[in-house]
Design a protein around this motif. Structure first.
Motif, PDB file in Angstrom:
ATOM      1  N   ARG A 119      47.028  27.996  32.496  1.00  0.00           N
ATOM      2  CA  ARG A 119      46.218  27.466  31.389  1.00  0.00           C
ATOM      3  C   ARG A 119      45.872  26.003  31.660  1.00  0.00           C
ATOM      4  NH1 ARG A 119      47.733  29.237  25.478  1.00  0.00           N
ATOM      5  NH2 ARG A 119      46.460  30.985  26.212  1.00  0.00           N
ATOM      6  N   TRP A 147      44.572  22.658  29.939  1.00  0.00           N
ATOM      7  CA  TRP A 147      44.455  22.006  28.631  1.00  0.00           C
ATOM      8  C   TRP A 147      43.586  20.768  28.746  1.00  0.00           C
ATOM      9  CZ3 TRP A 147      46.361  23.742  24.058  1.00  0.00           C
ATOM     10  CH2 TRP A 147      47.321  24.749  24.102  1.00  0.00           C
ATOM     11  N   TYR A 155      42.071  24.818  25.290  1.00  0.00           N
ATOM     12  CA  TYR A 155      42.577  25.326  26.554  1.00  0.00           C
ATOM     13  C   TYR A 155      41.618  26.363  27.124  1.00  0.00           C
ATOM     14  CZ  TYR A 155      44.225  29.254  23.731  1.00  0.00           C
ATOM     15  OH  TYR A 155      44.283  30.321  22.874  1.00  0.00           O
TER      16      TYR A 155
END
Length: 176
Positions: free
Chosen positions: A81, A83, A111
């Motif tokens: 992920r 961010w 995200y």
């Protein structure tokens, strides 16, 4: 490429090698904070030799009468992920004229689970990262965050408090 000024760049490398460059896109004729300020990005799939066209991640002026500032990225190496943390200012307010205990300056995160091809809706993280009743402004970055060996995500940050000026601190998460 669509904006006369750009400020506060951040760069992330997704786990698949995609480079994601995110920056403030400023519509003002000078680099000051006037005009609209959007969160924009470009991606590269060849280590920066070429770049995609400009994409707007968020343009809050029309919806909220707010502008974007201070993006900072961090990549979670455990799940891929990406961010981006950033803040919003109401109207034409800035660092020193935002007041504590108000929504003049708020903190947000989004995200991407697909290397920046799409982004989540904005998540208000103000109460988690700002002493709401005492700090005038929070600002992320400059640059990008890191992930510690224990999995903690850490993003460099600063705060403005009337009478004290700027101070550095870090925003972190232990739960991805």
């Amino acid at each position: 490429v669509g904006y006369p000024n750009y400020r506060i760049p951040t760069l992330a490398t997704a786990l698949d090698g995609t480079l994601i460059a995110i920056v403030e896109g400023r519509t003002g004729d000078d680099a000051a904070f006037g005009g609209d300020t959007d969160l924009v990005m470009k991606r590269s799939f060849d280590n920066g030799a070429t770049w995609s066209g400009m994409s707007v991640i968020e343009s809050p002026r029309a919806l909220y009468d707010e502008k974007i500032s201070n993006p900072a990225t961090v990549v979670d190496q455990t799940n891929g992920r990406v961010w981006v943390l950033y803040n919003r200012f109401e109207g034409d307010l800035g660092t020193t004229d935002s007041l504590p205990g108000t929504t003049n300056n708020t903190a947000w995160a989004r995200y991407s689970d697909d290397s920046g091809a799409s982004w989540s809706t904005a998540i208000d993280i103000t109460t988690a990262v700002k002493d709401y009743n005492n700090w005038n402004t929070v600002a992320f970055g400059p640059g990008s965050g890191i992930q510690a060996s224990d999995g903690r995500l850490i993003v460099p940050s600063a705060r403005w408090q009337a009478g004290q000026g700027w101070s550095s601190y870090a925003v972190y998460s232990d739960n991805n």
